[in-house]
Design a protein around this motif. Structure first.
Motif, PDB file in Angstrom:
ATOM      1  N   THR A  52       0.679  -0.991   0.027  1.00 39.56           N
ATOM      2  CA  THR A  52       0.010   0.225  -0.083  1.00 39.56           C
ATOM      3  C   THR A  52       1.165   1.174   0.035  1.00 39.56           C
ATOM      4  O   THR A  52       0.621   2.239  -0.638  1.00 39.56           O
ATOM      5  N   LEU A  53       1.864   1.268   0.705  1.00 43.09           N
ATOM      6  CA  LEU A  53       2.863   2.245   0.756  1.00 43.09           C
ATOM      7  C   LEU A  53       3.603   2.444  -0.580  1.00 43.09           C
ATOM      8  O   LEU A  53       3.464   3.584  -0.971  1.00 43.09           O
ATOM      9  N   ARG A  54       3.842   1.505  -1.054  1.00 41.75           N
ATOM     10  CA  ARG A  54       4.748   1.860  -2.358  1.00 41.75           C
ATOM     11  C   ARG A  54       3.666   2.212  -3.415  1.00 41.75           C
ATOM     12  O   ARG A  54       4.034   2.863  -4.400  1.00 41.75           O
ATOM     13  N   LYS A  55       2.262   1.743  -3.406  1.00 35.85           N
ATOM     14  CA  LYS A  55       1.221   2.199  -4.295  1.00 35.85           C
ATOM     15  C   LYS A  55       1.033   3.506  -4.090  1.00 35.85           C
ATOM     16  O   LYS A  55       1.031   4.243  -5.316  1.00 35.85           O
ATOM     17  N   ASN A  56       0.919   3.876  -2.813  1.00 34.50           N
ATOM     18  CA  ASN A  56       0.762   5.186  -2.828  1.00 34.50           C
ATOM     19  C   ASN A  56       1.914   6.157  -3.328  1.00 34.50           C
ATOM     20  O   ASN A  56       1.748   7.380  -3.791  1.00 34.50           O
ATOM     21  N   ARG A  57       3.036   5.898  -2.943  1.00 33.52           N
ATOM     22  CA  ARG A  57       4.339   6.350  -3.493  1.00 33.52           C
ATOM     23  C   ARG A  57       4.247   6.760  -5.094  1.00 33.52           C
ATOM     24  O   ARG A  57       4.438   7.688  -5.582  1.00 33.52           O
ATOM     25  N   ARG A  58       3.906   5.634  -5.632  1.00 33.43           N
ATOM     26  CA  ARG A  58       3.739   5.559  -7.192  1.00 33.43           C
ATOM     27  C   ARG A  58       2.779   6.434  -7.744  1.00 33.43           C
ATOM     28  O   ARG A  58       3.066   7.186  -8.665  1.00 33.43           O
ATOM     29  N   ILE A  59       1.713   6.597  -6.829  1.00 36.56           N
ATOM     30  CA  ILE A  59       0.581   7.451  -7.367  1.00 36.56           C
ATOM     31  C   ILE A  59       1.019   9.064  -7.199  1.00 36.56           C
ATOM     32  O   ILE A  59       0.912   9.693  -8.178  1.00 36.56           O
ATOM     33  N   LEU A  60       1.452   9.308  -6.457  1.00 37.94           N
ATOM     34  CA  LEU A  60       2.177  10.617  -5.924  1.00 37.94           C
ATOM     35  C   LEU A  60       3.299  10.980  -6.944  1.00 37.94           C
ATOM     36  O   LEU A  60       3.125  11.892  -7.453  1.00 37.94           O
ATOM     37  N   HIS A  72      -6.627  17.747  -7.013  1.00 38.74           N
ATOM     38  CA  HIS A  72      -7.605  17.518  -6.296  1.00 38.74           C
ATOM     39  C   HIS A  72      -7.655  16.036  -5.541  1.00 38.74           C
ATOM     40  O   HIS A  72      -7.095  15.144  -6.313  1.00 38.74           O
ATOM     41  N   ARG A  73      -8.246  15.911  -4.293  1.00 40.96           N
ATOM     42  CA  ARG A  73      -8.202  14.577  -3.669  1.00 40.96           C
ATOM     43  C   ARG A  73      -8.834  13.574  -4.524  1.00 40.96           C
ATOM     44  O   ARG A  73      -8.328  12.403  -4.427  1.00 40.96           O
ATOM     45  N   ASP A  74      -9.968  13.898  -5.238  1.00 41.55           N
ATOM     46  CA  ASP A  74     -10.359  12.867  -5.804  1.00 41.55           C
ATOM     47  C   ASP A  74      -9.716  12.140  -7.039  1.00 41.55           C
ATOM     48  O   ASP A  74     -10.135  10.735  -6.932  1.00 41.55           O
ATOM     49  N   LYS A  75      -8.828  12.821  -7.533  1.00 38.92           N
ATOM     50  CA  LYS A  75      -7.893  12.397  -8.390  1.00 38.92           C
ATOM     51  C   LYS A  75      -7.062  11.221  -7.975  1.00 38.92           C
ATOM     52  O   LYS A  75      -6.814  10.093  -8.381  1.00 38.92           O
ATOM     53  N   LEU A  76      -6.772  11.306  -6.636  1.00 41.52           N
ATOM     54  CA  LEU A  76      -5.866  10.505  -6.039  1.00 41.52           C
ATOM     55  C   LEU A  76      -6.664   9.107  -5.643  1.00 41.52           C
ATOM     56  O   LEU A  76      -6.213   7.873  -5.852  1.00 41.52           O
ATOM     57  N   LEU A  77      -7.938   9.426  -5.153  1.00 39.60           N
ATOM     58  CA  LEU A  77      -8.934   8.244  -4.743  1.00 39.60           C
ATOM     59  C   LEU A  77      -9.208   7.470  -5.915  1.00 39.60           C
ATOM     60  O   LEU A  77      -9.143   6.083  -5.769  1.00 39.60           O
ATOM     61  N   LYS A  78      -9.432   8.256  -7.237  1.00 41.76           N
ATOM     62  CA  LYS A  78      -9.656   7.483  -8.367  1.00 41.76           C
ATOM     63  C   LYS A  78      -8.506   6.336  -8.632  1.00 41.76           C
ATOM     64  O   LYS A  78      -8.715   5.494  -9.298  1.00 41.76           O
TER      65      LYS A  78
END
Length: 124
Positions: A52-60, A72-78
């Motif tokens: 999960t941490l690696r996925k979050n980092r990749r998204i950022l 926007h927060r929704d783009k990260l959630l999507k």
């Protein structure tokens, strides 16, 4: 007294153990299987958190291209971002709290927006 009744048994396969007096398993395969089974819950939990941490980092990293970006927060959630998982926080002198997934971070702004940033001074 029968010699077999005093024979030690492998905790994994229950076969007799031969060899040194302090030997606990009949083979390396049984030792590995036993330890993997005993540690599987902890290992799976840690593996899931790290994924999960690696996925979050990749998204950022994918959404932030120039060092800082407002999104926007929704783009990260999507994209599948999980706001409950981050590696550390940093509080500025004026009380702003940045949350980081390793070197990739964000600051929660007003109206559902986030400021994405990269932490520059990580020790090597």
């Amino acid at each position: 007294m029968d010699n077999l009744t005093n024979q030690r048994q492998c905790p994994e396969c229950e076969r007799p153990i031969f060899g040194r007096a302090d030997k606990k398993f009949c083979s390396d395969a049984c030792r590995n299987a036993f330890n993997n089974r005993m540690n599987s819950d902890t290992t799976n939990f840690v593996r899931n958190v790290n994924n999960t941490l690696r996925k979050n980092r990749r998204i950022l990293l994918d959404l932030q291209t120039l060092g800082k970006a407002k999104i926007h927060r929704d783009k990260l959630l999507k994209a599948g971002f999980d706001f409950d998982f981050f590696t550390n926080t940093y509080e500025t002198k004026i009380g702003e709290i940045y949350k980081y997934c390793y070197d990739q971070g964000y600051l929660i702004l007003d109206d559902g927006y986030l400021m994405l940033t990269v932490k520059q001074n990580f020790p090597e």
